[in-house]
Write an enzyme that holds these catalytic residues in place. Sequence first.
Site, PDB file in Angstrom:
ATOM      1  N   HIS A   1     -28.801  38.135  37.616  1.00 43.40           N
ATOM      2  CA  HIS A   1     -28.625  36.934  38.423  1.00 43.40           C
ATOM      3  C   HIS A   1     -29.970  36.246  38.549  1.00 43.40           C
ATOM      4  CE1 HIS A   1     -29.918  39.920  41.394  1.00 43.40           C
ATOM      5  NE2 HIS A   1     -30.172  38.950  42.251  1.00 43.40           N
TER       6      HIS A   1
ATOM      7  N   HIS B   1     -31.901  35.192  41.158  1.00 43.61           N
ATOM      8  CA  HIS B   1     -32.898  35.367  42.201  1.00 43.61           C
ATOM      9  C   HIS B   1     -34.225  35.774  41.563  1.00 43.61           C
ATOM     10  CE1 HIS B   1     -29.769  35.959  45.634  1.00 43.61           C
ATOM     11  NE2 HIS B   1     -30.145  34.709  45.525  1.00 43.61           N
TER      12      HIS B   1
ATOM     13  N   ASP C   1     -36.606  37.835  42.176  1.00 48.31           N
ATOM     14  CA  ASP C   1     -37.017  39.229  41.989  1.00 48.31           C
ATOM     15  C   ASP C   1     -36.276  39.912  40.843  1.00 48.31           C
ATOM     16  OD1 ASP C   1     -34.690  39.160  43.577  1.00 48.31           O
ATOM     17  OD2 ASP C   1     -35.176  41.012  44.621  1.00 48.31           O
ATOM     18  N   HIS C   2     -35.423  39.139  40.144  1.00 42.35           N
ATOM     19  CA  HIS C   2     -34.741  39.649  38.955  1.00 42.35           C
ATOM     20  C   HIS C   2     -34.952  38.768  37.721  1.00 42.35           C
ATOM     21  CE1 HIS C   2     -32.227  42.761  41.014  1.00 42.35           C
ATOM     22  NE2 HIS C   2     -32.592  42.011  42.043  1.00 42.35           N
TER      23      HIS C   2
ATOM     24  N   HIS D   1     -22.295  38.951  45.083  1.00 39.82           N
ATOM     25  CA  HIS D   1     -23.649  38.777  45.615  1.00 39.82           C
ATOM     26  C   HIS D   1     -23.860  37.407  46.247  1.00 39.82           C
ATOM     27  CE1 HIS D   1     -27.751  39.881  46.205  1.00 39.82           C
ATOM     28  NE2 HIS D   1     -28.245  39.022  45.334  1.00 39.82           N
TER      29      HIS D   1
END
Length: 256
Positions: free
Chosen positions: A64, A66, A68-69, A145
């Site tokens: 996804h 976001h 931090d990914h 999510h």
Amino acid sequence: MNSERLRLTVLGSATPYPTVDNPCSGYLLSSGGTRVWMDAGTGTLAQLQRYARLDELDAIWISHLHADHSADLLTAYYGALFADVRLAAPIPLYGPAGTADRLAHFLTNTSTRSPVESAFAVHELHDGHQVQVGALTLTSRAVAHGIPAFAVRVEAGGTSLVYSGDTAPCASLTELAEGCDALLCEAESVQAPVGEEKVHHTPEDSGETAGAARAARLIVTHVGRSLTPQQAVERAATRFDGPVDHAAPGATFSFG
């Protein structure tokens, strides 16, 4: 170690921002000569280079968007086009709908759109998406999510690893993980506040999902900062009878 085995190398597992010794979410999948960068959280590109150059990757898979990914896709773009890397072709990139435009909006600084497709051949994920990447079969399922997000089942040589990405417990993840050799599952520290949508697993949730899926092994990752990895492992183990490990940065797990 048998090079044909399915292997998971942890590049980072911190959330929501890297620590001094742990980047955000990112992993290297390998089997034989196949290499896939799975999630590209902040700081993971630096660690990836311990094991593979960008031009040695067979694909990138993103759960996804976001940061931090996915944030290191931005620096990977510059590395792939403007430094010492020479790509024979754009790197296949599997991610949620809108991935290419999201990257382009950030990278474009003039009226001309930045050519993200010169670095990445973008393929949009959908529920049930399946692709063969060298020795690896990747099957993606949509998960819960709050934004478009996916989990993935990776299979090679008769063994399987399932990665949750970020998600609340949901039927699609449990179904995807059915009978897997290992479930790599996020384990945030706390439940969502009352009245708010749940979008993460707690450590207890990760144990319950692993048990419901009859996974052979659980590896907790994405542990919230209010917990130590050991506390997350211990809490997950209260709900799962199999072995439980933590996705420590630099760790390599071999399956099969």
